[in-house]
Design a protein around this motif. Structure first.
Motif, PDB file in Angstrom:
ATOM      1  N   PHE A 299      -0.394   9.235 -80.557  1.00  0.00           N
ATOM      2  CA  PHE A 299       1.062   9.309 -80.642  1.00  0.00           C
ATOM      3  C   PHE A 299       1.495  10.067 -81.898  1.00  0.00           C
ATOM      4  O   PHE A 299       2.375  10.937 -81.835  1.00  0.00           O
ATOM      5  CB  PHE A 299       1.666   7.897 -80.641  1.00  0.00           C
ATOM      6  CG  PHE A 299       3.147   7.880 -80.818  1.00  0.00           C
ATOM      7  CD1 PHE A 299       3.985   8.234 -79.775  1.00  0.00           C
ATOM      8  CD2 PHE A 299       3.719   7.517 -82.036  1.00  0.00           C
ATOM      9  CE1 PHE A 299       5.360   8.220 -79.931  1.00  0.00           C
ATOM     10  CE2 PHE A 299       5.083   7.505 -82.203  1.00  0.00           C
ATOM     11  CZ  PHE A 299       5.909   7.858 -81.148  1.00  0.00           C
ATOM     12  N   ALA A 300       0.875   9.763 -83.021  1.00  0.00           N
ATOM     13  CA  ALA A 300       1.213  10.468 -84.267  1.00  0.00           C
ATOM     14  C   ALA A 300       0.861  11.947 -84.150  1.00  0.00           C
ATOM     15  O   ALA A 300       1.607  12.813 -84.638  1.00  0.00           O
ATOM     16  CB  ALA A 300       0.479   9.842 -85.442  1.00  0.00           C
ATOM     17  N   GLY A 301      -0.247  12.267 -83.509  1.00  0.00           N
ATOM     18  CA  GLY A 301      -0.630  13.666 -83.315  1.00  0.00           C
ATOM     19  C   GLY A 301       0.374  14.422 -82.470  1.00  0.00           C
ATOM     20  O   GLY A 301       0.705  15.578 -82.763  1.00  0.00           O
ATOM     21  N   VAL A 302       0.877  13.780 -81.421  1.00  0.00           N
ATOM     22  CA  VAL A 302       1.887  14.427 -80.568  1.00  0.00           C
ATOM     23  C   VAL A 302       3.177  14.653 -81.352  1.00  0.00           C
ATOM     24  O   VAL A 302       3.789  15.729 -81.250  1.00  0.00           O
ATOM     25  CB  VAL A 302       2.138  13.576 -79.297  1.00  0.00           C
ATOM     26  CG1 VAL A 302       3.356  14.063 -78.535  1.00  0.00           C
ATOM     27  CG2 VAL A 302       0.915  13.580 -78.405  1.00  0.00           C
ATOM     28  N   VAL A 303       3.583  13.671 -82.140  1.00  0.00           N
ATOM     29  CA  VAL A 303       4.803  13.822 -82.936  1.00  0.00           C
ATOM     30  C   VAL A 303       4.644  14.975 -83.924  1.00  0.00           C
ATOM     31  O   VAL A 303       5.542  15.823 -84.073  1.00  0.00           O
ATOM     32  CB  VAL A 303       5.153  12.508 -83.672  1.00  0.00           C
ATOM     33  CG1 VAL A 303       6.247  12.729 -84.699  1.00  0.00           C
ATOM     34  CG2 VAL A 303       5.564  11.444 -82.669  1.00  0.00           C
ATOM     35  N   VAL A 304       3.494  15.032 -84.613  1.00  0.00           N
ATOM     36  CA  VAL A 304       3.260  16.117 -85.580  1.00  0.00           C
ATOM     37  C   VAL A 304       3.217  17.464 -84.872  1.00  0.00           C
ATOM     38  O   VAL A 304       3.745  18.458 -85.373  1.00  0.00           O
ATOM     39  CB  VAL A 304       1.966  15.858 -86.380  1.00  0.00           C
ATOM     40  CG1 VAL A 304       1.553  17.075 -87.174  1.00  0.00           C
ATOM     41  CG2 VAL A 304       2.151  14.672 -87.292  1.00  0.00           C
ATOM     42  N   MET A 305       2.610  17.513 -83.694  1.00  0.00           N
ATOM     43  CA  MET A 305       2.537  18.774 -82.947  1.00  0.00           C
ATOM     44  C   MET A 305       3.934  19.250 -82.551  1.00  0.00           C
ATOM     45  O   MET A 305       4.245  20.438 -82.645  1.00  0.00           O
ATOM     46  CB  MET A 305       1.673  18.601 -81.700  1.00  0.00           C
ATOM     47  CG  MET A 305       1.468  19.886 -80.924  1.00  0.00           C
ATOM     48  SD  MET A 305       0.425  19.680 -79.487  1.00  0.00           S
ATOM     49  CE  MET A 305       1.437  18.652 -78.460  1.00  0.00           C
TER      50      MET A 305
ATOM     51  N   ASP B  28       2.040  23.442 -85.265  1.00  0.00           N
ATOM     52  CA  ASP B  28       0.782  23.965 -85.796  1.00  0.00           C
ATOM     53  C   ASP B  28      -0.347  23.047 -85.322  1.00  0.00           C
ATOM     54  O   ASP B  28      -0.630  22.032 -85.933  1.00  0.00           O
ATOM     55  CB  ASP B  28       0.829  24.007 -87.326  1.00  0.00           C
ATOM     56  CG  ASP B  28      -0.402  24.651 -87.922  1.00  0.00           C
ATOM     57  OD1 ASP B  28      -1.199  25.223 -87.152  1.00  0.00           O
ATOM     58  OD2 ASP B  28      -0.568  24.563 -89.142  1.00  0.00           O
ATOM     59  N   ILE B  29      -0.983  23.416 -84.233  1.00  0.00           N
ATOM     60  CA  ILE B  29      -1.995  22.568 -83.615  1.00  0.00           C
ATOM     61  C   ILE B  29      -3.314  22.621 -84.371  1.00  0.00           C
ATOM     62  O   ILE B  29      -4.024  21.629 -84.472  1.00  0.00           O
ATOM     63  CB  ILE B  29      -2.210  22.985 -82.149  1.00  0.00           C
ATOM     64  CG1 ILE B  29      -0.922  22.771 -81.374  1.00  0.00           C
ATOM     65  CG2 ILE B  29      -3.343  22.223 -81.516  1.00  0.00           C
ATOM     66  CD1 ILE B  29      -0.964  23.279 -79.964  1.00  0.00           C
ATOM     67  N   VAL B  30      -3.646  23.740 -84.935  1.00  0.00           N
ATOM     68  CA  VAL B  30      -4.982  23.973 -85.470  1.00  0.00           C
ATOM     69  C   VAL B  30      -5.318  23.066 -86.645  1.00  0.00           C
ATOM     70  O   VAL B  30      -6.373  22.455 -86.688  1.00  0.00           O
ATOM     71  CB  VAL B  30      -5.144  25.449 -85.884  1.00  0.00           C
ATOM     72  CG1 VAL B  30      -6.495  25.689 -86.513  1.00  0.00           C
ATOM     73  CG2 VAL B  30      -4.927  26.350 -84.690  1.00  0.00           C
ATOM     74  N   LEU B  31      -4.451  22.937 -87.606  1.00  0.00           N
ATOM     75  CA  LEU B  31      -4.794  22.218 -88.820  1.00  0.00           C
ATOM     76  C   LEU B  31      -4.161  20.845 -88.925  1.00  0.00           C
ATOM     77  O   LEU B  31      -4.838  19.857 -89.191  1.00  0.00           O
ATOM     78  CB  LEU B  31      -4.394  23.056 -90.039  1.00  0.00           C
ATOM     79  CG  LEU B  31      -4.712  22.446 -91.396  1.00  0.00           C
ATOM     80  CD1 LEU B  31      -6.212  22.258 -91.530  1.00  0.00           C
ATOM     81  CD2 LEU B  31      -4.189  23.319 -92.502  1.00  0.00           C
ATOM     82  N   ARG B  32      -2.885  20.749 -88.680  1.00  0.00           N
ATOM     83  CA  ARG B  32      -2.176  19.507 -88.986  1.00  0.00           C
ATOM     84  C   ARG B  32      -2.428  18.393 -87.992  1.00  0.00           C
ATOM     85  O   ARG B  32      -2.504  17.227 -88.378  1.00  0.00           O
ATOM     86  CB  ARG B  32      -0.681  19.794 -89.092  1.00  0.00           C
ATOM     87  CG  ARG B  32      -0.389  20.670 -90.286  1.00  0.00           C
ATOM     88  CD  ARG B  32       1.070  20.829 -90.518  1.00  0.00           C
ATOM     89  NE  ARG B  32       1.264  21.709 -91.670  1.00  0.00           N
ATOM     90  CZ  ARG B  32       2.230  22.563 -91.778  1.00  0.00           C
ATOM     91  NH1 ARG B  32       3.125  22.659 -90.838  1.00  0.00           N
ATOM     92  NH2 ARG B  32       2.330  23.323 -92.843  1.00  0.00           N
ATOM     93  N   VAL B  33      -2.560  18.703 -86.729  1.00  0.00           N
ATOM     94  CA  VAL B  33      -2.728  17.655 -85.725  1.00  0.00           C
ATOM     95  C   VAL B  33      -4.052  16.918 -85.889  1.00  0.00           C
ATOM     96  O   VAL B  33      -4.067  15.684 -85.934  1.00  0.00           O
ATOM     97  CB  VAL B  33      -2.550  18.216 -84.296  1.00  0.00           C
ATOM     98  CG1 VAL B  33      -2.898  17.178 -83.260  1.00  0.00           C
ATOM     99  CG2 VAL B  33      -1.119  18.706 -84.113  1.00  0.00           C
ATOM    100  N   PRO B  34      -5.204  17.609 -85.998  1.00  0.00           N
ATOM    101  CA  PRO B  34      -6.459  16.850 -86.166  1.00  0.00           C
ATOM    102  C   PRO B  34      -6.492  16.023 -87.445  1.00  0.00           C
ATOM    103  O   PRO B  34      -6.997  14.900 -87.445  1.00  0.00           O
ATOM    104  CB  PRO B  34      -7.536  17.936 -86.201  1.00  0.00           C
ATOM    105  CG  PRO B  34      -6.930  19.106 -85.537  1.00  0.00           C
ATOM    106  CD  PRO B  34      -5.470  19.027 -85.819  1.00  0.00           C
ATOM    107  N   VAL B  35      -5.955  16.551 -88.523  1.00  0.00           N
ATOM    108  CA  VAL B  35      -5.927  15.804 -89.781  1.00  0.00           C
ATOM    109  C   VAL B  35      -5.045  14.572 -89.628  1.00  0.00           C
ATOM    110  O   VAL B  35      -5.420  13.464 -90.032  1.00  0.00           O
ATOM    111  CB  VAL B  35      -5.431  16.703 -90.939  1.00  0.00           C
ATOM    112  CG1 VAL B  35      -5.179  15.884 -92.182  1.00  0.00           C
ATOM    113  CG2 VAL B  35      -6.434  17.804 -91.208  1.00  0.00           C
ATOM    114  N   THR B  36      -3.879  14.735 -89.035  1.00  0.00           N
ATOM    115  CA  THR B  36      -2.968  13.612 -88.842  1.00  0.00           C
ATOM    116  C   THR B  36      -3.576  12.555 -87.929  1.00  0.00           C
ATOM    117  O   THR B  36      -3.503  11.358 -88.226  1.00  0.00           O
ATOM    118  CB  THR B  36      -1.632  14.096 -88.246  1.00  0.00           C
ATOM    119  OG1 THR B  36      -1.081  15.076 -89.119  1.00  0.00           O
ATOM    120  CG2 THR B  36      -0.668  12.961 -88.062  1.00  0.00           C
TER     121      THR B  36
END
Length: 99
Positions: free
Chosen positions: A28-34, A39-47
């Protein structure tokens, strides 16, 4: 005849519930950040990784803070006493030493 020393199904699945719920929160947090950053490449996996670890730790600590009912406490005390007696009889085994 059922063995009373074996954990129940609910007790065996509790860690899986914590990991599953943490994964749902992380996704859920990854979808919100996306959606917000695009920016899918860096921020989503880290989040997703950070939220998964934080949620897992928080849920585990909340689970540890629950006081067991008196019946469960008596069973745990009885099991600990049985383990200590077995440790006393074994050669070279110090009770309470898990190394």
């Amino acid at each position: 005849m059922e063995n009373n020393n074996q954990p129940s199904r609910k007790e065996r699945l509790k860690p899986l519930e914590l990991v599953g719920f943490s994964a749902v929160l992380a996704i859920f947090a990854g979808v919100v950040v996306m959606i917000v950053t695009r920016d899918i490449v860096l921020r989503v996996p880290v989040t997703v990784g950070v939220v998964f670890i934080v949620a897992l730790l928080a849920l585990s600590l909340l689970g540890l803070s629950v006081k067991p009912n008196p019946e469960d406490a008596a069973v745990m005390r009885k099991l600990r006493e049985g383990d200590a007696q077995e440790g006393d009889s074994a050669e070279g085994n110090i009770p309470g030493n898990w190394h």
